[in-house]
Design an enzyme around this catalytic site. Structure first.
Site, PDB file in Angstrom:
ATOM      1  N   LYS A 194      47.293  42.134  35.743  1.00 19.90           N
ATOM      2  CA  LYS A 194      46.506  43.170  36.428  1.00 19.90           C
ATOM      3  C   LYS A 194      45.987  44.144  35.377  1.00 19.90           C
ATOM      4  CE  LYS A 194      46.849  46.781  39.953  1.00 19.90           C
ATOM      5  NZ  LYS A 194      47.750  47.460  40.901  1.00 19.90           N
ATOM      6  N   LYS A 247      43.836  39.988  38.444  1.00 20.69           N
ATOM      7  CA  LYS A 247      43.145  41.089  39.115  1.00 20.69           C
ATOM      8  C   LYS A 247      42.603  42.048  38.065  1.00 20.69           C
ATOM      9  CE  LYS A 247      43.807  44.877  42.394  1.00 20.69           C
ATOM     10  NZ  LYS A 247      44.767  45.669  43.200  1.00 20.69           N
TER      11      LYS A 247
END
Length: 325
Positions: A194, A247
């Site tokens: 992420k 992400k």
């Protein structure tokens, strides 16, 4: 003699037969945001078509999701009262726990994945307990309360837990806590890679989770780092993650492919709020063919290696796929 690749392109039916990557409604996970109250369905101006929903409205949304063939949602909670440690997230009577029980009572077959973090629950907007000396999040103290939050979700009926705070050791901590309390069959989808991304801007509007000071660069990934990104996901796999995630997705398709080539686990792409908002803005301005660009983007995620896609476009995609049958 030169190759005639067009032989397999001229006939539309043949094109469909040899298409390497296909979008299925089962690929999608739809994010939903629950708030306190009743009769609340508040659209977010930066994310047209995305709403904050009270539990009664959340159940109506789940019914629509199921009718479209979408089998899974990702649930975020936005409590009315926030404090320094995110106490609402640690309570069996907190917003997420009550929402989970309500969904599972009415729609037991819907797969409910819960976002496990503290940024929506804390008054400072960071992802755990603060380390005031270094003005960041205290990693190990946050692991302790994350384990408590995971058990709240498990007891309330979560089908999968997705820790998003990017704390070192989070997967091992949660796996141990779940296993020791009889939830050894509850899977964990790791936000394994992420990035500290500018693409999250609109999410902070809907989740009301903007940090009150600083940013999250001391715990989220540097967007320039490829090898570290791969290591992050492989470490989460080693700690017991069942699904890995990248992400954001659109600017990180190289990372998605890198990870897919190094793991046998399912890989998920999170098509984030900023990516969604850009397409919506393009459609409003009339500068793109919205549906074609949206579907091409989804194919791009699949081609890069995504087995699953978390997307705010999920309902729109499902409607297009339904119309094509």
């Amino acid at each position: 003699m030169f190759a005639r690749f067009r032989r397999l392109r001229i006939n539309p039916a043949v094109r469909d037969m040899v298409r390497e990557n296909k979008i299925c409604v089962e690929d999608f996970i739809y994010p939903l945001f629950v708030v306190e109250g009743n009769g609340i369905k508040k659209e977010i101006s930066s994310m047209p078509g995305v709403f904050q929903l009270s539990i009664d409205e959340l159940l109506k949304e789940c019914e629509e999701v199921i009718s479209l063939g979408i089998k899974s949602i990702l649930l975020f909670g936005i409590p009315s009262l926030k404090d320094s440690i995110g106490s609402d997230a640690l309570s069996d009577d907190g917003l997420i726990a009550r929402s989970l029980r309500a969904i599972k009572a009415k729609f037991p077959g819907l797969v409910v994945i819960t976002d496990l973090c503290f940024c929506e629950y804390t008054d400072h907007g960071h992802c755990g307990i603060l380390d005031h000396v270094h003005e960041t999040v205290d990693n190990d103290a946050t692991l302790e309360i994350s384990a408590k939050q995971a058990l709240v979700h498990a007891r309330a009926g979560a089908d999968m837990i997705a820790p998003s705070g990017m704390m070192d050791g989070i997967i091992e901590t949660l796996r141990n806590a779940l296993d020791e309390n009889g939830y050894e069959n509850l899977p964990i989808m790791a936000y394994s890679t992420k990035f500290a991304s500018a693409y999250y801007g609109p999410f902070r509007d809907v989740a009301e989770s903007a940090p009150s000071f600083g940013d999250r660069r001391s715990y989220q990934m540097d967007c320039a780092n490829r090898l570290e990104a791969i290591n992050e996901s492989l470490e989460d796999e080693a700690q017991g993650a069942d699904i890995l995630m990248v992400k954001p997705a659109l600017a990180y398709l190289d990372i998605l492919r890198d990870i897919k080539e190094r793991t046998l686990l399912p890989v998920c792409a999170y098509n984030v709020s900023g990516e969604y908002a850009l397409l919506k803005a393009g459609a409003k301005a009339g500068v793109i063919d919205y549906e074609r660009v949206m579907m091409e983007t989804m194919v791009g995620f699949k081609r890069a290696g995504a087995d699953l896609i978390i997307s705010y476009h999920a309902k729109e995609v499902a409607k297009i796929l339904k119309s094509q049958k």
